[in-house]
Design a protein around this motif. Sequence first.
Motif, PDB file in Angstrom:
ATOM      1  N   GLU B  92     156.236 -14.117 106.307  1.00  0.00           N
ATOM      2  CA  GLU B  92     155.672 -13.267 105.630  1.00  0.00           C
ATOM      3  C   GLU B  92     155.601 -13.851 104.026  1.00  0.00           C
ATOM      4  O   GLU B  92     156.611 -13.622 103.255  1.00  0.00           O
ATOM      5  N   THR B  95     153.307  -9.125 100.766  1.00  0.00           N
ATOM      6  CA  THR B  95     153.134  -7.804 101.773  1.00  0.00           C
ATOM      7  C   THR B  95     151.906  -8.010 102.490  1.00  0.00           C
ATOM      8  O   THR B  95     150.775  -8.367 101.924  1.00  0.00           O
ATOM      9  N   TYR B  96     151.643  -7.947 103.942  1.00  0.00           N
ATOM     10  CA  TYR B  96     150.795  -7.818 104.805  1.00  0.00           C
ATOM     11  C   TYR B  96     150.157  -9.210 104.882  1.00  0.00           C
ATOM     12  O   TYR B  96     148.945  -9.427 105.551  1.00  0.00           O
ATOM     13  N   LYS B  97     150.647 -10.313 104.376  1.00  0.00           N
ATOM     14  CA  LYS B  97     149.986 -11.853 104.543  1.00  0.00           C
ATOM     15  C   LYS B  97     151.271 -12.620 105.232  1.00  0.00           C
ATOM     16  O   LYS B  97     152.150 -12.935 104.681  1.00  0.00           O
TER      17      LYS B  97
END
Lengths: 113, 110
Positions: B92, B95-97
């Motif tokens: 990760e 965040t979200y990637k």
Amino acid sequence: NAGVTQTPKFQVLKTGQSMTLQCAQDMNHNSMYWYRQDPGMGLRLIYYSASEGTTDKGEVPNGYNVSRLNKREFSLRLESAAPSQTSVYFCASSEAGTGNEQFFGPGTRLTVL
Amino acid sequence: QKEVEQNSGPLSVPEGAIASLNCTYSDRVSQSFFWYRQYSGKSPELIMSIYSNGDKEDGRFTAQLNKASQYVSLLIRDSQPSDSATYLCAVEEGTYKYIFGTGTRLKVLA
């Protein structure tokens, strides 16, 4: 629970045609993602939606658009397909925030001639 | 672009042996690490997640994380032919990637 579902499973397009890949999840997840997987390239993020009403570009967004229709559904649109978009497309979902497992759909195998 | 590197393999091990899969990453600030298994023609499924330095065990699987050296590994004990698959390491980045490696193909020989 079906988890993450995707339609269609297979699709063949001609260059310049358009299509929409559909994704839905029934896990009440806030976040959803679209990836493409190409041989030797691994999974690459196209777009993601952190929560309903938001979308953001990933690593390879060119040639694609997305719509987060509601909390359950996240679609990927190819407006004018190109042979370079031949790939396997995976939708995924997760809880919001960091450090969360992603759950993947079964994939759509797309060929653009 | 941050990178996640894996040896593409194939890594061949005899049935019952320990399979050791390795992954290195470039982003020093990464905090979350995942191992996914992907059978041919199927979607990735999570095997392990690890967030702290050290070992994390789950059944026949052990994930090891060393943030100082920027590597994460997966050990599979008592390997079975059903473990034959491609194993994807994911980091990760933010965040979200999530950045995925290209995967290591494991073959367990009966």
